[in-house]
Motif scaffolding. Structure first.
Motif, PDB file in Angstrom:
ATOM      1  N   SER A 169      21.591  51.492  19.735  1.00  0.00           N
ATOM      2  CA  SER A 169      20.310  51.541  19.031  1.00  0.00           C
ATOM      3  C   SER A 169      20.251  50.511  17.910  1.00  0.00           C
ATOM      4  CB  SER A 169      20.078  52.949  18.470  1.00  0.00           C
ATOM      5  OG  SER A 169      20.053  53.905  19.519  1.00  0.00           O
ATOM      6  N   THR A 214      17.690  47.310  17.957  1.00  0.00           N
ATOM      7  CA  THR A 214      16.759  47.124  16.838  1.00  0.00           C
ATOM      8  C   THR A 214      16.904  45.749  16.220  1.00  0.00           C
ATOM      9  OG1 THR A 214      16.812  49.496  16.360  1.00  0.00           O
ATOM     10  CG2 THR A 214      16.031  48.035  14.611  1.00  0.00           C
ATOM     11  N   ARG A 253      15.487  43.356  19.159  1.00  0.00           N
ATOM     12  CA  ARG A 253      14.101  43.463  19.621  1.00  0.00           C
ATOM     13  C   ARG A 253      13.102  43.432  18.467  1.00  0.00           C
ATOM     14  NH1 ARG A 253      10.640  47.840  20.575  1.00  0.00           N
ATOM     15  NH2 ARG A 253      12.284  49.329  20.023  1.00  0.00           N
ATOM     16  N   LEU A 254      13.376  44.201  17.410  1.00  0.00           N
ATOM     17  CA  LEU A 254      12.406  44.302  16.320  1.00  0.00           C
ATOM     18  C   LEU A 254      12.529  43.176  15.304  1.00  0.00           C
ATOM     19  CD1 LEU A 254      12.387  48.136  15.576  1.00  0.00           C
ATOM     20  CD2 LEU A 254      10.801  46.808  16.979  1.00  0.00           C
ATOM     21  N   SER A 281      13.595  48.127   8.113  1.00  0.00           N
ATOM     22  CA  SER A 281      13.287  48.291   9.538  1.00  0.00           C
ATOM     23  C   SER A 281      14.402  49.026  10.266  1.00  0.00           C
ATOM     24  CB  SER A 281      13.063  46.913  10.185  1.00  0.00           C
ATOM     25  OG  SER A 281      11.979  46.251   9.595  1.00  0.00           O
ATOM     26  N   ALA A 295      14.186  52.806  11.961  1.00  0.00           N
ATOM     27  CA  ALA A 295      14.443  52.994  13.389  1.00  0.00           C
ATOM     28  C   ALA A 295      15.500  54.062  13.622  1.00  0.00           C
ATOM     29  CB  ALA A 295      14.883  51.667  14.016  1.00  0.00           C
ATOM     30  N   LEU A 298      16.967  58.357  18.854  1.00  0.00           N
ATOM     31  CA  LEU A 298      17.549  57.115  19.341  1.00  0.00           C
ATOM     32  C   LEU A 298      17.105  56.796  20.768  1.00  0.00           C
ATOM     33  CD1 LEU A 298      21.226  57.411  17.993  1.00  0.00           C
ATOM     34  CD2 LEU A 298      19.199  56.425  16.883  1.00  0.00           C
ATOM     35  N   SER A 333      14.315  56.710  21.998  1.00  0.00           N
ATOM     36  CA  SER A 333      13.074  55.932  22.069  1.00  0.00           C
ATOM     37  C   SER A 333      13.307  54.439  21.822  1.00  0.00           C
ATOM     38  CB  SER A 333      12.069  56.462  21.042  1.00  0.00           C
ATOM     39  OG  SER A 333      12.565  56.300  19.714  1.00  0.00           O
ATOM     40  N   ILE A 334      14.500  54.105  21.374  1.00  0.00           N
ATOM     41  CA  ILE A 334      14.805  52.702  21.089  1.00  0.00           C
ATOM     42  C   ILE A 334      15.355  52.068  22.360  1.00  0.00           C
ATOM     43  CG2 ILE A 334      16.127  51.111  19.656  1.00  0.00           C
ATOM     44  CD1 ILE A 334      16.284  53.292  17.532  1.00  0.00           C
ATOM     45  N   ARG A 335      14.553  51.243  22.984  1.00  0.00           N
ATOM     46  CA  ARG A 335      14.945  50.642  24.257  1.00  0.00           C
ATOM     47  C   ARG A 335      14.798  49.124  24.193  1.00  0.00           C
ATOM     48  NH1 ARG A 335      15.311  54.118  28.547  1.00  0.00           N
ATOM     49  NH2 ARG A 335      14.780  56.290  28.085  1.00  0.00           N
ATOM     50  N   HIS A 340      22.731  48.775  25.871  1.00  0.00           N
ATOM     51  CA  HIS A 340      21.938  49.848  26.471  1.00  0.00           C
ATOM     52  C   HIS A 340      22.681  50.474  27.656  1.00  0.00           C
ATOM     53  CE1 HIS A 340      18.455  52.119  27.712  1.00  0.00           C
ATOM     54  NE2 HIS A 340      18.414  51.506  28.891  1.00  0.00           N
TER      55      HIS A 340
END
Length: 868
Positions: free
Chosen positions: A701, A705, A708-709, A750, A754, A759, A761-763, A811
């Motif tokens: 996760s 994060t 991706r973010l 951020s 997150a 966790l 939902s974090i993909r 992942h």
């Protein structure tokens, strides 16, 4: 063709027939190209076929006797028409005739477009031509006007309209075009040695040849370079060289249009292999066919640039006159700021004079360059310049004197650019222009070598460069800096010969040093540096340099601090000279840490390796001192340390331990803590620390994060288990996209936000693979080994790098319910080599069944299957 008709349907039929005829003609020309026919003839034939269609369309649309004239301009005006080049047209007519013929011309250009001819056109009167010629590009296009449907009167009117007494006198045109070329070169980094060079606009490309021709036309009224020989501005050998290289470039561009199927001028990876095959280049034992083709281009571009520089200088003297020479000594002088031999018969077949020239040049930093006549004399003398192996001891000593004198790197650059270095050192000539078809090496071997030498010159300058933490401090310790220059010169010189280039290069270096009368010790140092020039980089990026055993093994190979100093500087210069994107704050810090730890081990003595307990005690004491300096007493320090993993005192630096301890200060045991700090002196590089109660998938996760973010590229990750079921994860990251650069506070917010939610939902996001990576696919490899203590598993993944790769791998590990305890992330161009220390849900090594399941899942994810 059908007879001229006037209605729209018949115009459409004519255009369709013309399109078919043009396609058939192009197909025939393409076949003749593949059969090896002269490309200049094919260019002329295509221009002729288009001429035929244009004249037919003109006759169909424009009434006979209309006061209009049609010219081909630009490249089409030169009679050169590549398979997918646009055609540029000029209609010359007075304003009243333009108005009367508006509909006829509109019909003409519509028919041409419908026929598949991308026609760019201008309709102007002679006065309007003069006005338009105020724009340099417009004038240049009209200079090459070729009549298609124009009588002598129209031709004369156009010539008068753009004459030098009305617009752009010859000198002004020369100055403007020179500046235009300089700016154009700057857009390409002032080098032709790009991985995807532009055949037309890039330095040393066809546009440079066109520029010379335009200048000659404007200044001397000659449409080719050949007449410049009689005018004394160009040597016959130079003219022959330019013509030879022009043919190389023209053939490449013609073929590129064919394989791209459009007017492509940039030799992209997408087309390089296909074009090489079409031109008949085949792979051999040493070089790929595409590498052979690209080497030919780079060498041609280098020659064009070299002669282009000379000719521009001669044009400058033609316009401004020769200034009074400034004598420097009995042999050399400055002419208009350019270094020149005083005697026109220089170098009198005396090769020692060549080295004397470079010595004088190095002593004259104000010189604008080498005078064109002396540069040409030097080029003519090159065939008589011996290789070092057959040179006299005096000549060898003169070469070494250049390396020990002022500006040695600049001297080597000049010698390389002018062909002298390749004559003196034939092995360097073999790698000149040699590219490697990958994304790790963004320069040709010779240009990379020169970039490494330029980095060494930065270290030698005495001025600290923020990109290199310690290089300016280490350089003054060098006993003989010229030995490091030789190591930089030889480190990649054996590329492309087959075998280990480091070992082969060491043999070359040893022979060179012996021939130049270096002591055996000095020669062995240079050879050792060449042979081991990858050692420090590989150790730092692929091994855990916080492990005392890794440091001890590395120190045992290096053996002494003299070698360490030289190797550290060579490694920094080599990595930074491989690609502008490859050197970053993380690599700088990693090498500095390895250097410091190894220097300490060598000072301590290899017979006294640091034991784990001793390392832990030293780190803990040093961290305690740092905390006390920040107002934390010894008792509180002990309490903070008790919340931290014991292993961190072995694996991390004292300063890092103190920072993490301060991050915990004032928080409850088991609380989630996210702290981020920017690495000192390195904008866009951060250290991220996460302390949290352990949860399944937490590591993945965090990685997702960050990727991706926040758009951060993870360079190193360490995941340690803390007391009470907590984790201590630390990451070193850099901004992957400079257009989006979050600061430390934004990263903290951020990431904390997150991790506060579920966790699951974090993909990872799915991303399109960048275009250039599609041509460098590496077969993925997944391997397992036992960790040194046997308790966990070492997972190694080698595959093609791409955005989001690490997030995808993490992942998969999360879905397999595996724990990550350490990770080393290394990227070399298109190649990713990642190593993870992992355990199962019980923190044990994976069994065979678990390994196979993980291997299958990783390979599926790497190959693009979306199991999210």
């Amino acid at each position: 063709m059908a007879a001229p008709l006037n209605d729209a349907a018949d115009d459409a039929a004519w255009s369709a027939e013309a399109r078919t005829a043009l396609a058939q003609s192009d197909a025939r020309l393409a076949k003749r190209f593949d059969q090896g026919e002269d490309v200049d003839r094919l260019l002329a034939l295509r221009a002729r076929s288009v001429d035929h269609l244009l004249k037919a369309a003109w006759t169909r649309c424009v009434p006979a006797g209309a006061p209009l004239a049609l010219f081909a301009v630009g490249g089409y005006g030169r009679g050169e028409l590549f398979p997918h080049s646009d055609i540029d047209l000029l209609v010359l007519a007075e304003p009243d005739a333009q108005e009367a013929s508006h509909d006829a011309l509109a019909r003409l250009f519509a028919m041409l477009w419908d026929a598949g001819l991308r026609a760019s056109h201008a309709v102007r009167s002679p006065v309007q031509c003069t006005e338009a010629a105020a724009d340099l590009t417009a004038l240049t296009a009209m200079l090459e006007a070729r009549p298609l449907m124009a009588d002598e009167r129209a031709q004369a009117a156009l010539a008068v309209a753009i004459a030098t007494d009305k617009v752009w006198p010859a000198r002004d045109y020369f100055v403007a075009k020179s500046e235009e070329q300089r700016a154009r070169h700057a857009r390409f980094g002032d080098t032709s040695d790009n991985l995807e060079p532009n055949l037309k606009e890039g330095p040393g490309g066809l546009r440079d040849l066109h520029t010379l021709a335009w200048m000659a036309l404007r200044a001397f009224g000659v449409r080719e370079l050949q007449p410049l020989i009689g005018l004394g501005h160009l040597g016959a050998d130079e003219a022959a060289a330019l013509e030879r290289e022009r043919r190389v470039l023209v053939k490449l561009r013609y073929g590129l249009h064919l394989v791209a199927g459009r007017g492509e001028e940039r030799l992209r990876f997408d087309h390089q292999k296909t074009l090489a095959q079409r031109l008949g280049y085949a792979d051999d034992a040493q070089n790929l066919g595409v590498e052979q083709m690209m080497q030919g281009f780079y060498r041609s571009a280098a020659i064009v640039r070299r002669i282009n520089d000379r000719l521009l200088q001669r044009f400058e003297e033609q316009f401004d006159g020769a200034a009074t020479p400034e004598p420097l000594d009995g042999r050399f002088e400055l002419r208009r700021g350019y270094l020149a031999a005083r005697d026109n018969a220089w170098p009198h077949a005396d090769i020692a004079e060549v080295f004397a020239l470079f010595a004088m040049w190095a002593a004259q930093p104000q010189a604008r360059g080498l005078h064109s006549h002396t540069a040409r004399a030097l080029a003519e003398a090159l065939p008589s310049l011996p290789a070092y192996a057959s040179a006299t001891p005096e000549l060898r000593e003169r070469f070494m004197a250049l390396l020990r004198g002022p500006q040695p790197v600049k001297t080597l650059e000049r010698m390389a650019r002018l062909g002298v270095l390749g004559r003196w050192l034939p092995a360097f000539a073999q790698v000149s222009g040699r590219m490697q078809f990958d994304l790790f090496h963004v320069y040709t071997v010779d240009q990379h070598t020169l970039a490494v030498l330029r980095n060494l010159a930065i270290f030698a300058s005495g001025t600290a460069d923020e990109r290199f933490a310690m290089a300016h401090e280490v350089w003054p310790r060098l006993r003989k800096p010229e030995l490091l220059l030789l190591a930089g010169l030889f480190h990649d010189i054996a590329k492309g010969r087959g075998g280990d280039h480091s070992e082969l290069g060491a043999v070359d270096a040893r022979e060179f040093c012996a021939a130049h009368d270096l002591s055996e010790a000095d020669g062995e140092l240079v050879a050792w540096l060449v042979e081991k020039h990858l050692l420090m980089s590989v150790t730092a990026q692929k091994q855990d340099i916080a492990d005392p055993e890794v440091i001890h093994r590395f120190a045992a190979i290096v053996a002494d601090r003299v070698r360490l100093d030289y190797l550290y500087l060579l490694t920094c210069a080599d990595i930074a000279g491989t690609s502008p994107k490859l050197w970053n704050a993380w690599k700088d810090r990693l090498l500095a840490d390895l250097y410091t730890a190894t220097r300490l081990a060598l000072r301590r003595g290899l017979e006294h390796p640091v034991a784990a307990a001793e390392r832990i005690a030293e780190n803990r004491d040093a961290a305690t001192d740092l905390l006390i300096a920040q107002g934390v007493d010894a008792a509180e320090s002990d309490a903070l340390f008790a919340r931290m993993p014991a292993e961190s005192f072995l694996r991390e630096r004292a300063e890092q331990l103190a920072w993490q301890a301060m991050s915990l200060r004032g928080t409850e045991p088991g609380a989630t803590v996210v702290r981020v700090r920017e690495l000192a002196g390195h904008a866009g590089a951060f250290e991220v620390f996460v302390h949290s109660p352990d949860r399944d998938g937490l590591f993945a996760s965090i990685v997702i994060t960050l990727d991706r973010l926040l758009g951060l590229a993870i360079q190193q990750a360490r995941a340690l288990d803390g007391p009470g079921g907590t984790i201590f994860d630390s990451f070193e990251v850099v901004n992957a996209d400079p257009r989006y650069a979050p600061g430390a506070a934004q990263i903290e917010r951020s990431l904390a936000a997150a991790l506060s939610g579920p966790l699951e939902s974090i993909r990872p996001s799915r991303r399109t693979q960048p275009r250039h990576l599609r041509h460098f696919r590496i077969a993925p490899q997944v391997a397992f080994d036992a960790s040194p203590d046997g308790r966990r598993s070492m997972l190694s993944v080698v595959c093609t790098d791409r955005p989001g790769l690490l997030a995808d791998l993490a992942h998969v590990l999360r879905k397999q319910r595996l724990r990550v305890h350490d990770a080393r992330i290394a990227t070399f161009g298109e190649r990713a080599e990642d190593v993870f220390l992992i355990g199962d849900a019980n923190d044990q090594a994976l069994d065979d069944t678990q390994q196979q399941a993980l291997r299958d899942a990783l390979l599926a994810r790497i190959d693009g299957e979306n199991d999210a």
